[in-house]
Design an enzyme around this catalytic site. Sequence first.
Site, PDB file in Angstrom:
ATOM      1  N   HIS A  26      16.585 -25.471   8.003  1.00 60.34           N
ATOM      2  CA  HIS A  26      15.614 -24.103   8.805  1.00 60.34           C
ATOM      3  C   HIS A  26      15.312 -24.024   9.967  1.00 60.34           C
ATOM      4  O   HIS A  26      15.745 -22.913  10.314  1.00 60.34           O
ATOM      5  CB  HIS A  26      14.256 -24.782   7.735  1.00 60.34           C
ATOM      6  CG  HIS A  26      14.472 -24.091   6.534  1.00 60.34           C
ATOM      7  ND1 HIS A  26      13.138 -23.816   6.032  1.00 60.34           N
ATOM      8  CD2 HIS A  26      15.266 -24.962   5.094  1.00 60.34           C
ATOM      9  CE1 HIS A  26      13.355 -23.953   4.660  1.00 60.34           C
ATOM     10  NE2 HIS A  26      14.910 -23.582   4.241  1.00 60.34           N
ATOM     11  N   ASP A  27      15.761 -25.466  11.544  1.00 59.18           N
ATOM     12  CA  ASP A  27      15.458 -24.831  12.417  1.00 59.18           C
ATOM     13  C   ASP A  27      17.020 -24.456  12.873  1.00 59.18           C
ATOM     14  O   ASP A  27      16.940 -23.656  13.475  1.00 59.18           O
ATOM     15  CB  ASP A  27      15.771 -26.757  13.225  1.00 59.18           C
ATOM     16  CG  ASP A  27      15.417 -25.947  14.526  1.00 59.18           C
ATOM     17  OD1 ASP A  27      14.715 -25.475  14.663  1.00 59.18           O
ATOM     18  OD2 ASP A  27      15.963 -27.472  14.976  1.00 59.18           O
TER      19      ASP A  27
ATOM     20  N   GLY B  38      19.341 -20.641  15.766  1.00 57.78           N
ATOM     21  CA  GLY B  38      20.104 -22.355  16.235  1.00 57.78           C
ATOM     22  C   GLY B  38      19.738 -23.974  16.233  1.00 57.78           C
ATOM     23  O   GLY B  38      18.640 -23.612  15.710  1.00 57.78           O
TER      24      GLY B  38
ATOM     25  N   ASP C 136      17.751 -25.867  17.752  1.00 58.62           N
ATOM     26  CA  ASP C 136      17.296 -25.999  19.174  1.00 58.62           C
ATOM     27  C   ASP C 136      15.794 -26.578  19.381  1.00 58.62           C
ATOM     28  O   ASP C 136      15.040 -26.897  20.435  1.00 58.62           O
ATOM     29  CB  ASP C 136      16.788 -24.839  19.664  1.00 58.62           C
ATOM     30  CG  ASP C 136      16.371 -23.243  18.411  1.00 58.62           C
ATOM     31  OD1 ASP C 136      15.906 -24.075  17.635  1.00 58.62           O
ATOM     32  OD2 ASP C 136      16.440 -22.321  18.996  1.00 58.62           O
TER      33      ASP C 136
ATOM     34  N   SER D  82      13.400 -25.278  17.714  1.00 59.88           N
ATOM     35  CA  SER D  82      12.145 -24.309  17.824  1.00 59.88           C
ATOM     36  C   SER D  82      11.674 -24.275  15.986  1.00 59.88           C
ATOM     37  O   SER D  82       9.844 -23.548  16.341  1.00 59.88           O
ATOM     38  CB  SER D  82      12.575 -22.754  17.396  1.00 59.88           C
ATOM     39  OG  SER D  82      13.430 -22.890  16.084  1.00 59.88           O
TER      40      SER D  82
ATOM     41  N   HIS E 285      19.846 -30.813  -2.479  1.00 60.77           N
ATOM     42  CA  HIS E 285      18.338 -30.625  -3.458  1.00 60.77           C
ATOM     43  C   HIS E 285      19.241 -31.707  -4.481  1.00 60.77           C
ATOM     44  O   HIS E 285      18.618 -31.287  -5.393  1.00 60.77           O
ATOM     45  CB  HIS E 285      18.171 -28.928  -4.786  1.00 60.77           C
ATOM     46  CG  HIS E 285      17.857 -27.822  -3.577  1.00 60.77           C
ATOM     47  ND1 HIS E 285      17.501 -26.994  -4.546  1.00 60.77           N
ATOM     48  CD2 HIS E 285      17.548 -27.898  -2.379  1.00 60.77           C
ATOM     49  CE1 HIS E 285      17.929 -26.121  -3.220  1.00 60.77           C
ATOM     50  NE2 HIS E 285      16.937 -26.630  -2.113  1.00 60.77           N
ATOM     51  N   THR E 286      20.073 -33.009  -4.569  1.00 58.38           N
ATOM     52  CA  THR E 286      19.814 -34.157  -5.477  1.00 58.38           C
ATOM     53  C   THR E 286      18.640 -35.117  -4.432  1.00 58.38           C
ATOM     54  O   THR E 286      18.305 -35.790  -5.597  1.00 58.38           O
ATOM     55  CB  THR E 286      21.231 -34.239  -4.945  1.00 58.38           C
ATOM     56  OG1 THR E 286      21.122 -35.353  -5.526  1.00 58.38           O
ATOM     57  CG2 THR E 286      21.988 -34.625  -3.088  1.00 58.38           C
TER      58      THR E 286
ATOM     59  N   ASP F 162      16.063 -33.585  -8.525  1.00 56.92           N
ATOM     60  CA  ASP F 162      16.427 -34.224  -9.588  1.00 56.92           C
ATOM     61  C   ASP F 162      16.332 -35.352 -10.627  1.00 56.92           C
ATOM     62  O   ASP F 162      16.478 -36.626 -10.169  1.00 56.92           O
ATOM     63  CB  ASP F 162      17.946 -34.521  -8.852  1.00 56.92           C
ATOM     64  CG  ASP F 162      18.665 -35.543  -9.705  1.00 56.92           C
ATOM     65  OD1 ASP F 162      19.173 -36.089 -10.667  1.00 56.92           O
ATOM     66  OD2 ASP F 162      19.756 -35.919  -8.639  1.00 56.92           O
TER      67      ASP F 162
ATOM     68  N   ASP G 206      23.340 -38.150  -4.255  1.00 58.81           N
ATOM     69  CA  ASP G 206      24.618 -38.222  -4.848  1.00 58.81           C
ATOM     70  C   ASP G 206      25.418 -36.427  -5.795  1.00 58.81           C
ATOM     71  O   ASP G 206      24.711 -35.895  -5.062  1.00 58.81           O
ATOM     72  CB  ASP G 206      24.983 -39.139  -6.270  1.00 58.81           C
ATOM     73  CG  ASP G 206      23.426 -38.700  -7.213  1.00 58.81           C
ATOM     74  OD1 ASP G 206      22.718 -38.100  -7.634  1.00 58.81           O
ATOM     75  OD2 ASP G 206      22.561 -39.940  -7.405  1.00 58.81           O
TER      76      ASP G 206
HETATM   77  C1  HEM Z   1      20.288 -21.560  -2.133  1.00 61.38           C
HETATM   78  C2  HEM Z   1      20.575 -21.186  -0.994  1.00 61.38           C
HETATM   79  C3  HEM Z   1      17.996 -22.229  -1.142  1.00 61.38           C
HETATM   80  C4  HEM Z   1      16.884 -22.371  -1.816  1.00 61.38           C
HETATM   81  C5  HEM Z   1      17.021 -20.936  -2.594  1.00 61.38           C
HETATM   82  C6  HEM Z   1      16.752 -23.084  -1.174  1.00 61.38           C
HETATM   83  C7  HEM Z   1      15.053 -22.934  -1.738  1.00 61.38           C
HETATM   84  C8  HEM Z   1      14.119 -24.387  -1.522  1.00 61.38           C
HETATM   85  C9  HEM Z   1      13.158 -24.446  -1.960  1.00 61.38           C
HETATM   86  C10 HEM Z   1      12.094 -22.814  -2.504  1.00 61.38           C
HETATM   87  C11 HEM Z   1      12.945 -25.706  -2.046  1.00 61.38           C
HETATM   88  C12 HEM Z   1      11.024 -25.843  -2.553  1.00 61.38           C
HETATM   89  C13 HEM Z   1      10.297 -26.445  -1.655  1.00 61.38           C
HETATM   90  C14 HEM Z   1       8.576 -26.446  -1.864  1.00 61.38           C
HETATM   91  O1  HEM Z   1       8.562 -26.641  -2.770  1.00 61.38           O
HETATM   92  O2  HEM Z   1       8.093 -27.595  -1.134  1.00 61.38           O
HETATM   93  C15 HEM Z   1      13.917 -26.039  -1.363  1.00 61.38           C
HETATM   94  C16 HEM Z   1      13.542 -27.969  -1.065  1.00 61.38           C
HETATM   95  C17 HEM Z   1      14.893 -28.532  -0.802  1.00 61.38           C
HETATM   96  N1  HEM Z   1      15.603 -28.239   0.177  1.00 61.38           N
HETATM   97 FE1  HEM Z   1      16.310 -26.275   0.011  1.00 61.38          FE
HETATM   98  N2  HEM Z   1      17.238 -23.788  -0.470  1.00 61.38           N
HETATM   99  C18 HEM Z   1      18.106 -23.502  -0.260  1.00 61.38           C
HETATM  100  C19 HEM Z   1      19.219 -24.402   0.114  1.00 61.38           C
HETATM  101  C20 HEM Z   1      18.948 -25.496   1.266  1.00 61.38           C
HETATM  102  C21 HEM Z   1      20.219 -25.676   1.939  1.00 61.38           C
HETATM  103  C22 HEM Z   1      21.401 -25.391   2.507  1.00 61.38           C
HETATM  104  C23 HEM Z   1      19.372 -27.073   2.293  1.00 61.38           C
HETATM  105  C24 HEM Z   1      19.713 -28.180   3.075  1.00 61.38           C
HETATM  106  C25 HEM Z   1      21.100 -28.459   3.196  1.00 61.38           C
HETATM  107  C26 HEM Z   1      18.511 -27.687   1.786  1.00 61.38           C
HETATM  108  C27 HEM Z   1      17.615 -28.838   1.495  1.00 61.38           C
HETATM  109  C28 HEM Z   1      16.551 -28.823   0.598  1.00 61.38           C
HETATM  110  C29 HEM Z   1      15.216 -29.886   0.663  1.00 61.38           C
HETATM  111  C30 HEM Z   1      16.459 -31.315   0.956  1.00 61.38           C
HETATM  112  C31 HEM Z   1      15.035 -30.019  -0.331  1.00 61.38           C
HETATM  113  C32 HEM Z   1      13.649 -30.600  -0.487  1.00 61.38           C
HETATM  114  C33 HEM Z   1      12.517 -30.840   0.803  1.00 61.38           C
HETATM  115  C34 HEM Z   1      11.316 -31.779   0.383  1.00 61.38           C
HETATM  116  O3  HEM Z   1      10.920 -32.376  -0.567  1.00 61.38           O
HETATM  117  O4  HEM Z   1      10.266 -31.843   1.442  1.00 61.38           O
HETATM  118  N3  HEM Z   1      17.908 -26.681   0.890  1.00 61.38           N
HETATM  119  N4  HEM Z   1      14.295 -25.611  -1.149  1.00 61.38           N
END
Ligand code: HEM
Length: 327
Positions: free
Chosen positions: A65-66, A71, A73, A75, A194-195, A242, A250
């Site tokens: 998200h940063d 970029g 940075d 922020s 999201h694994t 997961d 994984d």
């Molecule tokens: C298809 C695009 C994506 C969507 C729609 C999306 C959306 C979300 C949402 C809604 C959450 C849950 C937030 C919460 O309720 O706390 C989440 C968590 C997460 N996202 Fe994504 N995300 C996307 C892509 C990515 C990418 C590209 C990454 C990193 C490279 C990422 C990493 C994560 C991680 C690691 C979590 C878990 C955070 C935690 O357990 O604290 N996501 N995402």
Amino acid sequence: MAASSLLLPLLLLFPLLPPMAESKLTPNYYDKTCPNFAKIVQETVVDKQLAVPSTAAGTLRLFFHDCVVGGCDASLLLNSNPLTSTAERDHDINKALPGDAFDVIIRTKTKLELICPGIVSCADIIAEATRDLVSMVGGPYYPVRLGRKDSFQSHASDVEGHVARGNMSISRIIEIFAAKGFNVQEMVALTGAHTIGFAHCSEFANRIFDPVDPTLNPAYAQGLQKLCANYKTDPTMAAFFDPMSPSKFDNMYYVNLKNGVALLSSDQAMALDPRTKPFVDLYAANQTAFFEAFTHAMLKVSVLDIKTGRQGEVRRRCDLPNSLQKN
Ligand code: HEM
Ligand SMILES: *[C@@H]1O[C@H](CO)[C@@H](O)[C@H](O)[C@H]1NC(C)=O
Ligand SMILES: *[C@@H]1O[C@H](CO)[C@@H](O)[C@H](O)[C@H]1NC(C)=O
């Protein structure tokens, strides 16, 4: 002679050169100025992850998200300033980022300021800590180039449109990633993040209560209904992305998607849309292919719009620009 007639042949000669700022990053950036940089980051991250296992997922999300908002940075680490503006971290999309993700960066920064004050940027700490955490929980290890500067500012109003939401269509999500230079394959590989980690019930409640989303595995839907029964009164309720291996990096995320085990409708759609399905199938069948693609895409994320030289500063505190710090 017109400037453009000089520029055109140059562009044709050097079409493959990376942008200037990015090419200034190097893996050895702190070798002379802060030789213990990598060691300090590694030690701090390991301690934190062992104490609080949700740190890795939170930090990986924070890093992403940063980087996609103006970029890599740091922020996202700046506090809102009541006089000037609301910062990125107070945008609703970032509200659920866990405090432990911010904490691991701040702890690392505090230690680094003791041994090499004013040298290491918060942005570099986020990039390095994320890599260490991903590999610590089983993911790939990749080299991180260094030399990013920290931003002077942070505005919540810059966030919208750069971060995908779980209820967006695949077409819209493809657009958002394309705007940052990521193709569909890279998008699917990155979302393999999201694994690990979890989502709050409010992010997927519309799929599990009547009507239940027919693409959901029925047994899984029932489990989620139970877990989230009181989510309106207890907004902290959350489910692992997961459920098979929640804290291991994984390729199970992709295997789950193929079985209707997906939290967000955007996750599920990846296994169904003909543009994304081939990559979900590939990564579900071959973890090595996933790790290679994830590494490649993360290296791209880690150099998005980076600031070097006078475009930024090395913040002494990650949550405040130097101009607002008292000595
Ligand atoms: C298809 C695009 C994506 C969507 C729609 C999306 C959306 C979300 C949402 C809604 C959450 C849950 C937030 C919460 O309720 O706390 C989440 C968590 C997460 N996202 Fe994504 N995300 C996307 C892509 C990515 C990418 C590209 C990454 C990193 C490279 C990422 C990493 C994560 C991680 C690691 C979590 C878990 C955070 C935690 O357990 O604290 N996501 N995402
Ligand atoms: C998508 O979710 C956001 C909150 O995450 C909400 O504000 C918005 O109304 C939702 N959009 C649709 C079309 O459901
Ligand atoms: C899995 O992917 C890797 C990397 O792309 C490749 O070298 C390997 O041959 C693939 N394995 C199988 C069984 O297809």
